[in-house]
Write an enzyme that holds these catalytic residues in place. Structure first.
Site, PDB file in Angstrom:
ATOM      1  N   ASP A   1     -58.250 -57.614  37.895  1.00 19.96           N
ATOM      2  CA  ASP A   1     -57.793 -58.607  36.939  1.00 19.96           C
ATOM      3  C   ASP A   1     -56.293 -58.813  37.181  1.00 19.96           C
ATOM      4  O   ASP A   1     -55.659 -58.105  37.974  1.00 19.96           O
ATOM      5  CB  ASP A   1     -58.100 -58.184  35.491  1.00 19.96           C
ATOM      6  CG  ASP A   1     -58.170 -59.408  34.564  1.00 19.96           C
ATOM      7  OD1 ASP A   1     -57.646 -60.474  34.945  1.00 19.96           O
ATOM      8  OD2 ASP A   1     -58.743 -59.301  33.465  1.00 19.96           O
TER       9      ASP A   1
HETATM   10  C1  NOJ Z   1     -57.032 -62.412  32.896  1.00 20.57           C
HETATM   11  C2  NOJ Z   1     -58.390 -62.320  32.272  1.00 20.57           C
HETATM   12  O1  NOJ Z   1     -58.596 -61.033  31.723  1.00 20.57           O
HETATM   13  C3  NOJ Z   1     -59.522 -62.629  33.233  1.00 20.57           C
HETATM   14  O2  NOJ Z   1     -60.715 -62.680  32.512  1.00 20.57           O
HETATM   15  C4  NOJ Z   1     -59.263 -63.893  33.977  1.00 20.57           C
HETATM   16  O3  NOJ Z   1     -60.321 -64.174  34.854  1.00 20.57           O
HETATM   17  C5  NOJ Z   1     -57.950 -63.767  34.742  1.00 20.57           C
HETATM   18  N1  NOJ Z   1     -56.875 -63.529  33.807  1.00 20.57           N
HETATM   19  C6  NOJ Z   1     -57.641 -64.994  35.581  1.00 20.57           C
HETATM   20  O4  NOJ Z   1     -57.288 -66.061  34.796  1.00 20.57           O
END
Ligand code: NOJ
Length: 715
Positions: A258
């Site tokens: 993430d």
């Molecule tokens: C953070 C989020 O937790 C995740 O779900 C997401 O896909 C990413 N950012 C990318 O935007």
């Protein structure tokens, strides 16, 4: 593919390899705490092999051209995006759509979202989010499928199939990314990014199955979660990323972190610096670094120092290049970048029709009492006037819900517009009345004036799109105070009142349940929200949604979910020393699986094919369901199981099957379920997954708290 990738890897420098393991946001959307202004230079230098938040054909072509024409090896980019509930055409938020319990519908939403997003250059979605979540304070419950393992697993699989289709090289399919691995939904106190700690038993029994179901459905990529688990941040967890995901489950795709999750292992406190963080993540089995830039910065160094083997790096590169190959990007890097297709596809009729259909199926009727001798809903189209009051009554943007990304608010049908289209003869007095903060009450007087002119009042209340989703946890999950006061004030007029609640989470709404005769839970329903709600309010559509998550009476009751344990002192009214609260009942405001219809259903004649089940047998369970009301309607018939005695304690109920049926008034259907040995299995005392002999109870009913019962023994 193998030969092609072998020779490509042979040509790559270590820096270029680390570049393929790198993903940067383009800066078009802010989905995390930091942006980089050097991603284009990195891209051209071959140090950034993948981008996200970069879409639309025009924009993506420019970037793809840079990768293909300006880098030494010309390896095409992957384009990722959070296509969570639609790209431009917005479908209901995932928690809403889970209320449909309709796998074909959910798969179709994913299929159509993929078709639309791929037409705008996206070939990788960061979805499905399959985190089981039992704490409505956590804003991200909006993005998932709720609290149940079985329902969650089916939905996870349906979404993967919808996104990926049968053939990744088909330009209308994209890579799915299962997230957030693992157990992100169990963050302490519902606070986002917070610590997770649980037994391995709970992890395996409750939290892991939906990720596994997504993998079994063919998911090609996984995303790590922000949280720690048993003291180890997921992005540094070899246990999760290698031992479980690859060794036990056989995953062959790639794992992305993430957003800056590798860097965050420093503040987590398991490494001293970012270089150590990169090493830890890499050795744990993480293939791609989202936004942190640490793989690109440190992997070459770590290899030089002999801390990491280049053969391991090659393995990660291979996994990523394989996906690019399967998508057909080496054959044609511009395969997803066709302007004519983009124009034809966005907001196409098929998408809009499905958005409406899905929105209607997602609505949950929570309460519908009689007012003056008749059920308040559905409303008659010949009613003279209604007052439509609340900050969500004529509100386009908030209908899109969290993660609407490119959703276009100007296309949204609001409730006001929906009512005017559905019941054109009715005079509507509209006033917004309140806002989303606690003190925004400037419109109160106007709202009361509007309400006093009308025969019936509809209150459109709840959360705005920023009050749920990522980084949007709330400690108080009631209505914003201004709206609560508005509702109470309007209520004093004594008019028949319907509350339509639009929110990204279960709200605690005990006052509403006690005082308002009709309550419709409409979540955030997307582009066609207002039309769907109006059709339900005026009876053009008979609601059938059932809650995928328990609604608590108040925050103090959390965690509250249907398949809890019995305890050694289950509640007994006549005994003080039993498990309870002094101030509220144990049971929730609305249980899992709950939802009403305009018609009524009667359950009778539960019958089991046997009372003694052997390992190789199939247990048939039959129940007669009769539509005893005046409307044709759908019912979601649910089957739960309880294993009465185990080597470890078992939940009081577990959902094992369900079926959505449609019945005309007066008609009956015998619903037939089959259970097998696998349905009785659990992680026993020694953690082996098996069924233990003994007594079981089967429950079949309209929700997790009501229904018929029957017993059998497993030998
Ligand atoms: C953070 C989020 O937790 C995740 O779900 C997401 O896909 C990413 N950012 C990318 O935007």
């Amino acid at each position: 593919m193998s030969a092609f990738i072998d020779s490509l890897i042979d040509d790559m420098t270590v820096e270029e390899k680390a570049g393929q393991l790198t993903l940067y946001t383009s800066g078009w959307a802010v989905t995390g705490p930091q942006l980089r202004d050097d991603y284009l230079e990195e891209l051209k230098a071959g140090r950034a092999g993948n981008l996200f938040n970069a879409h639309t054909v025009d924009y993506a072509i420019k970037l793809q051209k840079m990768a293909v024409e300006e880098t030494r090896l010309g390896i095409p980019l992957l384009f990722g995006l959070d296509v969570i509930h639609g790209y431009k055409t917005t479908f209901p938020i995932p928690l809403a759509e889970a209320s449909s319990w309709d796998m074909d519908l959910i798969q179709k939403t994913a299929r159509l979202s993929a078709r639309e997003a791929t037409a705008a250059g996206v070939n990788w979605t960061f979805n499905p989010m399959v985190d089981i979540s039992r704490d409505p304070r956590w804003g991200r419950v909006a993005e998932g499928s709720g609290e149940d393992v079985y329902l969650g697993g089916l939905i996870a699989a349906a979404k993967v199939k919808g996104y990926q289709g049968d053939d990744l090289s088909d330009p209308s399919t994209l890579l799915a990314c299962v997230k957030h691995f693992a157990a992100y939904g169990a963050s302490q106190a519902g606070r986002d990014y917070h610590t997770v700690d649980m037994s391995d038993r709970v992890l395996r029994e409750t939290y892991l199955p939906p990720y596994k179901a997504a993998l079994d459905a063919g998911a090609t990529t996984f995303m790590t979660s922000f949280n720690e688990l048993d003291g180890v941040p997921a992005s540094g967890s070899k246990y999760l990323m290698t031992e479980i995901l690859r060794d036990e489950w056989g995953f062959t795709g790639f794992v992305v972190t993430d957003y800056t999750a590798i860097n965050e292992m420093v503040p987590h406190g398991v490494v001293e610096n970012e270089k150590q963080a990169a090493e830890l993540a890499f050795k744990a089995g993480v293939d791609m670094d989202m936004q942190g830039g640490l793989y690109s910065r440190y992997l070459p160094e770590l290899i030089k120092e002999g801390k990491i083997k280049e053969s391991m790096l090659d393995q990660c590169v291979r996994r990523i290049l394989e996906m690019k190959y399967k998508l057909g990007l080496f054959e044609d890097p511009y395969r997803y970048l066709n302007k004519a297709r983009e124009e034809q596809t966005l907001f196409s009729k098929e998408l809009m029709d499905h958005s409406l259909h899905s929105a209607k199926e997602s609505i949950v009727l929570l309460k519908n009492e009689e007012v003056k001798g008749a059920k308040l809903l559905p409303l008659s189209k010949s009613v003279k006037s209604i007052a439509l009051i609340g900050p969500l009554a004529d509100n386009q943007k908030d209908m899109l819900g969290t993660w609407h990304m490119s959703g276009d608010a100007s296309k949204v049908v609001t409730l006001l517009k929906g009512i005017k289209e559905t019941a054109p003869e009715v005079t509507v007095h509209y006033a917004s009345g309140a806002g989303f903060g606690d003190s925004d009450m400037t419109g109160m007087d106007e709202a009361v004036r509007a309400a006093s002119k009308a025969d019936i009042v509809i209150m459109a209340l709840g959360e705005n799109y920023q009050q749920s989703g990522e980084a949007a946890s709330r400690s108080d999950i009631g209505l914003p105070k201004s709206q609560q006061l508005l509702m109470e004030k309007v209520h004093t007029l004594g008019k028949p009142m319907v509350a339509v609640v639009m929110a990204g989470r279960p709200l605690s709404m005990t006052w509403m349940e006690e005082n308002i005769p009709a309550i419709v839970n409409a979540w955030h329903l997307g582009t066609m929200a207002g039309k769907a709600m109006a059709e339900v309010l005026f009876g053009d559509h008979v609601p059938s949604g059932k809650l995928p998550m328990t609604f608590p009476r108040n925050v103090g009751q959390i965690p509250v979910f249907y398949n809890m344990k019995n305890t050694g002192r289950p509640f007994d009214e006549s005994n003080k020393y039993t498990s309870k609260y002094l101030d509220i009942p144990n049971d929730p405001l609305y249980p899992f699986g709950y939802g009403l219809s305009y018609t009524s259903f009667d359950y009778s004649n539960i019958a089991l094919s046997t009372e003694e089940l052997a390992r190789t047998d199939t247990l048939s369970v039959r129940v007669k369901v009769t539509n005893t009301g005046r409307y044709e309607g759908k019912e979601i018939v649910q089957l739960y199981l309880r294993d009465l005695v185990g080597s470890v304690t078992r939940p009081v109920k577990e959902l094992k099957r369900f079926k959505k049926i449609n019945l005309k008034p007066g008609r009956s259907e015998t619903v037939h379920f089959k259970l097998t040995y696998e349905d009785l299995c659990f992680y026993t005392r020694d953690m082996s997954f098996k069924a233990e002999p003994g007594k079981f109870k089967v429950f079949v009913g309209p929700n997790a708290m009501e229904g018929l019962e029957a017993d059998f023994d497993f030998n």
